[in-house]
Write an enzyme that holds these catalytic residues in place. Structure first.
Site, PDB file in Angstrom:
ATOM      1  N   PHE A  59       0.889  -1.287  -0.442  1.00 32.78           N
ATOM      2  CA  PHE A  59      -0.008  -0.019   0.077  1.00 32.78           C
ATOM      3  C   PHE A  59       0.724   1.198  -0.582  1.00 32.78           C
ATOM      4  O   PHE A  59       1.844   1.445   1.061  1.00 32.78           O
ATOM      5  CB  PHE A  59      -0.816   0.108   1.113  1.00 32.78           C
ATOM      6  N   GLU A  60       0.823   2.030  -1.036  1.00 34.87           N
ATOM      7  CA  GLU A  60       0.895   3.783  -0.831  1.00 34.87           C
ATOM      8  C   GLU A  60       0.472   3.874  -1.514  1.00 34.87           C
ATOM      9  O   GLU A  60       0.328   3.633  -2.187  1.00 34.87           O
ATOM     10  CB  GLU A  60       2.448   3.713  -2.127  1.00 34.87           C
ATOM     11  N   ILE A  61       0.677   5.623  -1.012  1.00 30.27           N
ATOM     12  CA  ILE A  61       0.034   7.109  -1.575  1.00 30.27           C
ATOM     13  C   ILE A  61       1.084   7.971  -1.874  1.00 30.27           C
ATOM     14  O   ILE A  61       1.749   8.101  -1.249  1.00 30.27           O
ATOM     15  CB  ILE A  61      -1.127   7.620  -1.025  1.00 30.27           C
TER      16      ILE A  61
END
Ligand code: GDP
Ligand code: MN
Length: 349
Positions: free
Chosen positions: A235-237
């Site tokens: 998960f990365e933004i």
């Protein structure tokens, strides 16, 4: 985030007025997924989850990347599920192969050794290409060049709570460059010399090291050794412009020259995390407590019962990993002087 309206869609009156952004409320952003054709049914589940909890109201684009051409089934299924536009890119060989300076024999011996020592993915060539690609190349693919922000999604992940505001806009308005929901310790066997490489980079490029960075998240002795803490990068933004910056490019190239993607098994999670920890100001890294998430075997289930009820969460708060012993998230809290959210003790065992 509380200032954003609940559950609006672009068709609701007031959407544009509330956005405060000229030319419409949406950011120049995209979801991005690296996948194989065989991953189609597992990425389908992830997409359904993202759409259900967020994107059906925001309709952001989705870029799919693969080292082989995507087949018709993959394209048909995913384009039918994504509410925004979909794009499919094939990764060029230079971004998914051994760079010329790598000694193939040496790399092969390492894989055999790691196979015998049963190190996870230790014998895999493709996993190493994947880690190197996610570390240094996904953000430079032609399909990604038009965007400012990305949100990485992997197959078989789940989102457990409604997201009633736009995390991309949150990143933009609050000048965040990188974000996470789960953090933990890396297997030392996969990165024995990563910190040596990082130390060398710091020495050669002091101009890229940020003042007020998160060194204390990464090291317990002021930078002498790595404590193995990293943000979980499935998960990365984040900001694509940051990854495309001179600082990050110099960093990746320096690490890549040292060969640890192949002579060890450096993951993109510690590589991204160390970059964010050293080259961003600590305020530029955001913890999305309100994005509930699962990737085997860990869950981020928001602390705070009223929040979970308001956002229709379906995760078990007992499964929340944040305050358990193997999580690094409490270090992030301490480093940033954040008070731990109410109820964290109930989730610590
Ligand atoms: P893990 O989460 O570390 O266990 O690794 P995954 O198997 O989930 O792989 C990480 C990401 O890379 C996922 O999005 C996968 O779909 C993708 N991936 C892994 N190996 C390959 C590969 O050989 N080719 C392609 N195209 N994608 C891959
Ligand atoms: Mn995965």
């Amino acid at each position: 985030p509380a200032q954003y309206p609940l559950a609006m869609t672009p068709n609701d009156p007031g959407w544009n007025e509330l956005s405060g952004v000229k030319g419409g409320p949406r950011m120049n952003a995209t979801f991005v997924t690296l996948a194989r054709n065989a991953d189609v049914w597992e990425i389908a589940k992830s997409i359904r989850s993202v759409e259900d909890r967020f994107n059906r109201r925001y309709n952001y684009d989705w870029v799919f990347l693969n080292d082989k051409p995507f087949d018709d089934t993959f394209k048909k299924v995913t384009s039918s599920l994504v509410s925004g536009k979909t794009y499919y890119g094939e990764i060029p060989t230079e971004h998914w192969s051994f760079p010329p300076h790598i000694d193939q024999e040496k790399a092969k011996k390492v894989r055999e050794d790691m196979r015998q020592r049963k190190i996870i993915y230790g014998d895999s060539v493709s996993y190493r290409h994947m880690c190197r690609f996610e570390s240094g190349f996904f953000f430079r693919q032609p399909l990604m060049m038009n965007y400012d922000y990305y949100w990485r999604v992997e197959p078989s992940v789940e989102f457990h709570c409604d997201i009633h505001y736009d995390p991309f806009r949150f990143m933009h308005e609050n000048k965040k460059k990188y974000s996470f929901v789960l953090s933990l310790y890396e297997y030392f066997e996969t990165i024995p010399t990563l910190w040596d490489s990082v130390t060398k980079f710091i020495k050669n490029h002091p101009e890229h090291i940020a003042e007020g960075n998160s060194m204390a998240f990464l090291s317990d002795d002021g930078g002498k050794t790595y404590n193995k803490c990293h943000f979980w990068s499935n998960f990365e933004i984040g900001s694509l412009n940051w990854l495309r910056s001179k600082a990050y490019t110099d960093y990746f190239e320096s690490l890549d020259q040292d060969g640890g993607f192949f002579y060890e098994r450096w993951g993109d999670a510690p590589v991204h995390s160390i970059a964010a920890g050293l080259m961003l100001k600590k305020e530029e890294i955001h913890f999305f407590n309100d994005i509930a998430y699962y990737h085997v075997p860990f869950t981020h289930c928001p602390t705070g019962e009223q929040f979970r009820l308001d956002r229709k969460c379906h995760c078990n708060p007992k499964d929340n990993f944040d305050w358990k012993g193997y999580s690094c998230t409490s270090r992030y809290y301490e480093l940033n002087g954040l008070p731990k959210p109410e109820g964290w003790q109930d989730q610590s065992d």
